[in-house]
Design an enzyme around this catalytic site. Structure first.
Site, short mmCIF file in Angstrom:
data_model
loop_
_atom_site.label_atom_id
_atom_site.label_comp_id
_atom_site.label_asym_id
_atom_site.label_seq_id
_atom_site.Cartn_x
_atom_site.Cartn_y
_atom_site.Cartn_z
N ASP A 1 0.98 4.88 -1.01
CA ASP A 1 2.37 5.03 -0.58
C ASP A 1 2.59 6.23 0.33
O ASP A 1 3.68 6.40 0.87
CB ASP A 1 3.28 5.18 -1.81
CG ASP A 1 3.34 3.89 -2.60
OD1 ASP A 1 3.49 2.83 -1.97
OD2 ASP A 1 3.22 3.94 -3.83
N HIS B 1 -2.81 9.29 -8.94
CA HIS B 1 -2.92 7.90 -9.36
C HIS B 1 -3.58 7.86 -10.73
O HIS B 1 -4.45 8.68 -11.02
CB HIS B 1 -3.78 7.09 -8.36
CG HIS B 1 -3.59 5.62 -8.52
ND1 HIS B 1 -4.31 4.88 -9.42
CD2 HIS B 1 -2.73 4.77 -7.91
CE1 HIS B 1 -3.92 3.62 -9.34
NE2 HIS B 1 -2.95 3.53 -8.44
#
Ligand code: CMC
Length: 441
Positions: free
Chosen positions: A375, A317
């Site tokens: 996710d 991320h």
């Protein structure tokens, strides 16, 4: 909007830039927010120095002031209007989270009742939009349908496109939060050739969404409260995430004065990419491709190979350099859903856990601080709930709509807001002489 905004403050601190070619020094003020790193105010950089900044991907650039969502990527903290995501996921429902993001405070009982009522009031689509779907091929990706239909809302709801009118802005915001599940569920129904199911306004938001996705006119559809609660929690987890790619897209589109429906359609387009919201679909495809635990090391090796474009989807991320707090809640929700559905030994979950364990122990991932993100587990939950792969990113879009509209409203109300217009480092041809066609070799 009645949120308690903690305004940024300028200190006496400055940062000095020295041009070693000329020896000239330039000072820039430092600004503090309520929490998080200070920023250098470079608004006058070009005017004062003749330089622009160069920051592709905006890795070091703050594009706006915002009081909505805060992330501490090193700590792995996510706050909506100051409230930790864990508390909201545990104690609130999605409607409360929506109210919080839009208005800045959690609602009291009456405010919540009123808000839910008003959102419910807008769940139906203009009947003519029905025909709009017929223009799409049946095998269209539902995200393509989302971009088209949401953009088309501006052609149907002219009474909420005056962005200078706060009432128009709020009606447009309510409309999008309310209609998004209807638009999404109809995209799915269209793809599988089933009749569109109309919203049932006595149902809660997530219950209604499940109803529109899975009911059909021939038999009753019984909503499973555990699945409805899980979906609601997933919507909370995805509701906002400060200035990510799709939110920045919404802000940039909106900075020109474009109508809110067009801006949200732009956000949906940006979300679709596999590096962003499309990752949930990509994770499941990846797990299915890996197929067996024995092949995990091979894929981890590929992810580490600089010459191989393969990446572990659902890992890494831009902001989190620690475990994404949403991924933890998602993993827990995954267990709850599988348990409720009586799914024992789900091979994809076992595969995901094995991949997670190996990657979290691997020096490459540890060094680069690559952890599972939101996710990583969501696809396994969606699959267990019977939601098809192509709908995964659509669910993300439904959830993120409130974040997009809250950020869009904040931007419109910001008196310092200007059209977004980055500059560039030009590396193309310098001025050259034009040749007529006959003179070109
Ligand atoms: N697998 C293998 N290596 C990775 C991964 C990954 N998933 N993510 C980052 N890296 C490596 C990357 O190769 C780079 O190495 P080096 O410094 O040697 O070039 C380093 O880590 C930093 O990566 P980056 O691409 O410069 O980082 P970024 O901040 O630009 O990208 C990201 C962040 C999320 C796009 C990226 O981590 C990624 O592509 N992850 C997979 C896709 C994914 O799961 N996306 C969902 C993000 S969370 C939900 C959302 O925001 O929508």
């Amino acid at each position: 909007m009645n949120e308690k905004v903690v305004k940024s403050s300028s200190s006496n601190r400055t940062v000095t830039l020295v041009d070693n070619a000329t020896g000239r020094e330039f000072s820039f003020p430092v600004i503090s927010g309520s929490v998080g790193p200070d920023v250098i105010d470079l608004r006058n950089l070009y005017q004062d120095t003749g330089f622009f900044t160069f920051d592709p991907g905006y890795t070091s650039t703050g594009s706006c002031e915002s009081a909505i969502t805060f992330i501490d990527g090193n700590e792995g903290t996510l706050l909506y209007r100051g409230y930790p995501i864990q508390d909201l996921a545990e104690h609130s429902d999605f409607m409360e989270a929506c109210y919080l993001l839009l208005y800045g405070d959690l609602p009291n009982a009456e405010q919540k009742r009123r808000f839910e009522h008003d959102i419910t009031y807008h769940t139906m689509l203009h009947e003519q939009m029905h025909e709009f779907y017929d223009g799409f091929r049946r095998d269209s990706h539902p995200m393509a349908v989302m971009v088209g239909v949401v953009g088309a809302l501006s052609a149907f709801y002219h009474d909420s496109t005056d962005i200078t009118n706060p009432r128009h802005r709020m009606i447009a915001s309510y409309r999008m939060i309310a209609k998004m599940p209807t638009i999404a569920a109809w995209a799915y129904k269209y793809a599988i050739g089933q009749p569109f199911i109309y919203p049932r306004n006595e149902l809660k938001y997530s219950e209604n969404f499940l109803h529109m996705l899975f009911a059909n006119p021939c038999e009753p559809y019984v909503i499973n409260p555990v699945l409805a609660r899980a979906l609601d929690r997933i919507l909370i987890l995805h509701a906002d995430h400060e200035q990510n790619a799709s939110t920045s897209t919404v802000r940039l589109a909106g900075s020109s004065g474009a109508n809110p429906f067009a801006c949200i359609a732009a956000g949906i387009a940006s979300l679709w990419g596999p590096a962003h919201g499309g990752a949930n679909e990509a994770v499941l495809r990846m797990l299915e491709e890996i197929g067996d635990k024995s092949r995990v090391p091979e894929y981890v090796k590929r992810a580490k190979d600089p010459d191989d474009p393969f990446r572990l989807m659902g890992f890494g991320h831009r902001v989190y350099k620690n475990y994404d707090p949403r991924a933890r809640i998602m993993r827990q929700t995954c267990y709850e859903v599988l348990d409720e559905l009586g799914v024992r030994d789900e091979p994809l979950l076992e595969l995901a856990m094995s991949l997670e364990n190996i990657a979290l122990d691997d020096e490459f991932f540890v060094k680069k601080k690559l952890y599972p993100n939101v996710d990583f587990y969501s696809g396994i939950i969606f699959k267990a709930m019977g939601i098809p792969l192509s709908m995964f990113t659509v669910l993300f879009a439904v959830a993120r709509t409130v974040g997009w509209v809250a950020q869009w409203n904040e931007m419109i109300e910001d008196p310092t807001q200007k059209i977004g217009r980055p500059r560039q480092l030009y590396t193309g041809a310098t001025r050259r002489e034009y040749k007529l066609l006959a003179q070109r070799a």
